[in-house]
Design a protein around this motif. Structure first.
Motif, PDB file in Angstrom:
ATOM      1  N   UNK A 194      38.890  33.487  43.974  1.00 46.65           N
ATOM      2  CA  UNK A 194      39.223  32.307  43.619  1.00 46.65           C
ATOM      3  C   UNK A 194      40.725  31.917  44.069  1.00 46.65           C
ATOM      4  N   UNK A 195      40.835  30.747  44.667  1.00 45.78           N
ATOM      5  CA  UNK A 195      42.254  30.700  45.437  1.00 45.78           C
ATOM      6  C   UNK A 195      43.327  30.256  44.214  1.00 45.78           C
ATOM      7  N   UNK A 196      44.233  30.755  44.234  1.00 44.53           N
ATOM      8  CA  UNK A 196      45.510  30.278  43.286  1.00 44.53           C
ATOM      9  C   UNK A 196      46.681  29.987  43.920  1.00 44.53           C
ATOM     10  N   UNK A 197      47.484  29.079  43.197  1.00 47.62           N
ATOM     11  CA  UNK A 197      48.647  28.560  43.695  1.00 47.62           C
ATOM     12  C   UNK A 197      49.695  29.508  44.265  1.00 47.62           C
ATOM     13  N   UNK A 198      50.245  29.357  45.440  1.00 45.04           N
ATOM     14  CA  UNK A 198      51.190  30.449  45.901  1.00 45.04           C
ATOM     15  C   UNK A 198      52.118  30.923  44.911  1.00 45.04           C
ATOM     16  N   UNK A 199      52.520  30.028  44.135  1.00 40.71           N
ATOM     17  CA  UNK A 199      53.589  30.386  43.070  1.00 40.71           C
ATOM     18  C   UNK A 199      53.366  31.519  42.034  1.00 40.71           C
ATOM     19  N   UNK A 200      52.117  31.805  41.875  1.00 41.45           N
ATOM     20  CA  UNK A 200      51.618  32.788  41.199  1.00 41.45           C
ATOM     21  C   UNK A 200      52.056  34.060  41.834  1.00 41.45           C
ATOM     22  N   UNK A 201      52.232  34.169  43.041  1.00 42.74           N
ATOM     23  CA  UNK A 201      52.571  35.466  43.664  1.00 42.74           C
ATOM     24  C   UNK A 201      51.273  36.153  44.137  1.00 42.74           C
ATOM     25  N   UNK A 202      50.096  35.444  43.778  1.00 43.18           N
ATOM     26  CA  UNK A 202      48.982  36.085  44.509  1.00 43.18           C
ATOM     27  C   UNK A 202      48.227  35.150  45.326  1.00 43.18           C
ATOM     28  N   UNK A 203      47.406  35.437  46.256  1.00 41.63           N
ATOM     29  CA  UNK A 203      46.669  34.460  46.952  1.00 41.63           C
ATOM     30  C   UNK A 203      45.321  33.882  46.226  1.00 41.63           C
ATOM     31  N   UNK A 204      44.779  34.992  45.681  1.00 41.45           N
ATOM     32  CA  UNK A 204      43.298  34.844  45.042  1.00 41.45           C
ATOM     33  C   UNK A 204      43.062  35.509  43.763  1.00 41.45           C
ATOM     34  N   UNK A 205      42.073  35.462  43.020  1.00 45.97           N
ATOM     35  CA  UNK A 205      41.811  36.150  41.843  1.00 45.97           C
ATOM     36  C   UNK A 205      40.067  36.270  41.833  1.00 45.97           C
ATOM     37  N   UNK A 206      39.789  37.619  41.667  1.00 47.45           N
ATOM     38  CA  UNK A 206      38.566  37.964  41.777  1.00 47.45           C
ATOM     39  C   UNK A 206      37.857  37.810  40.426  1.00 47.45           C
ATOM     40  N   UNK A 207      36.730  36.855  40.366  1.00 46.40           N
ATOM     41  CA  UNK A 207      35.980  36.819  39.323  1.00 46.40           C
ATOM     42  C   UNK A 207      34.583  36.588  39.435  1.00 46.40           C
ATOM     43  N   UNK A 208      33.870  36.707  38.199  1.00 47.34           N
ATOM     44  CA  UNK A 208      32.265  36.589  38.211  1.00 47.34           C
ATOM     45  C   UNK A 208      32.064  35.183  37.935  1.00 47.34           C
ATOM     46  N   UNK A 209      31.316  34.483  39.173  1.00 44.56           N
ATOM     47  CA  UNK A 209      31.339  33.154  38.985  1.00 44.56           C
ATOM     48  C   UNK A 209      29.922  32.541  38.669  1.00 44.56           C
ATOM     49  N   UNK A 210      28.932  33.370  38.587  1.00 45.14           N
ATOM     50  CA  UNK A 210      27.603  33.103  38.126  1.00 45.14           C
ATOM     51  C   UNK A 210      26.469  33.747  38.683  1.00 45.14           C
ATOM     52  N   UNK A 211      25.341  32.970  38.951  1.00 42.62           N
ATOM     53  CA  UNK A 211      24.095  33.643  39.618  1.00 42.62           C
ATOM     54  C   UNK A 211      23.613  32.781  40.496  1.00 42.62           C
ATOM     55  N   UNK A 212      22.926  33.353  41.440  1.00 43.59           N
ATOM     56  CA  UNK A 212      22.086  32.776  42.687  1.00 43.59           C
ATOM     57  C   UNK A 212      20.783  33.292  42.871  1.00 43.59           C
ATOM     58  N   UNK A 213      19.812  32.674  43.214  1.00 38.69           N
ATOM     59  CA  UNK A 213      18.346  32.890  43.600  1.00 38.69           C
ATOM     60  C   UNK A 213      18.071  32.547  44.808  1.00 38.69           C
ATOM     61  N   UNK A 214      17.677  33.508  45.644  1.00 33.70           N
ATOM     62  CA  UNK A 214      17.246  33.313  47.269  1.00 33.70           C
ATOM     63  C   UNK A 214      15.994  33.655  47.239  1.00 33.70           C
ATOM     64  N   UNK A 215      14.933  32.829  47.825  1.00 35.63           N
ATOM     65  CA  UNK A 215      13.416  33.015  48.082  1.00 35.63           C
ATOM     66  C   UNK A 215      13.075  32.425  49.354  1.00 35.63           C
TER      67      UNK A 215
END
Length: 190
Positions: free
Chosen positions: A45-66
């Motif tokens: 997930x993108x973060x504002x540059x003022x945080x000093x980090x470009x992004x933050x990794x997170x578990x965002x949900x679940x997906x089904x492919x068929x």
């Protein structure tokens, strides 16, 4: 930037296949049906540059492919003695994905995206839709008397004003079916 709540992304895969050959294998058919269920989906997930980090990794949900994959081959000519062969092969594939669960953080981020101005992307993640869902404000064309574009609002009213919160689901960014057809011709070493 660490995330102490981060979990491994896991995918359960289910697959059933069928292979058959007919007429001394001059005709062959391969079919596969599959369903993949991914939970604890990882995303940056993108973060504002003022945080000093470009992004933050997170578990965002679940997906089904068929979907399914189908391939058929036909040897139109197969003379191994004269080393003369000609075949035609075709394939067809279909995949449908659906977001089955989104984290509360991702839901909030998507609703914020949905309210942003025209420069924001038209892809918004929502439960029940594809990851490649497209949201847009339907256009009814150009008003010939004024030259302005006419839009259809979410509530069914007609407007000359484009508003981000009038975007509705319009389909997905990939085709329902993909396929190809090819041929191979061989004569001796050619």
């Amino acid at each position: 930037l660490g995330n102490k709540n981060l979990k491994w992304q896991t995918t359960d895969k289910y697959n059933v296949g069928f292979e058959a050959g007919f007429f001394n294998d001059r005709v062959s058919i391969d079919m596969d049906f599959y369903m993949d269920k991914t939970s604890s989906l990882l995303s940056a997930l993108e973060l504002p540059y003022s945080n000093g980090f470009e992004s933050y990794t997170e578990n965002i949900g679940a997906v089904e492919n068929k979907g399914f994959e189908l391939k058929a081959s036909v040897w139109l000519i197969r003379d191994t003695g004269k080393r003369f062969m000609w075949s035609v092969t075709g394939s067809l594939a279909h995949n449908k994905d659906k977001i089955t669960k989104l984290s509360e953080a991702m839901k909030a981020a998507n609703e914020k995206l949905a309210q942003m101005a025209a420069s924001s992307p038209n892809r918004i993640l929502r439960e029940g839709d594809s990851q490649d869902a497209i949201y847009a404000v339907p256009s009814l064309g150009i008003d010939p008397s004024s030259g302005e574009e006419i839009f259809l609002k979410k509530n069914g009213e007609v407007s000359k004003m484009w508003r981000a919160d009038d975007r509705v689901y319009c389909g997905v960014a990939h085709p329902k079916y993909k396929g190809n057809i090819n041929t191979m011709f061989r004569y001796k070493d050619l």
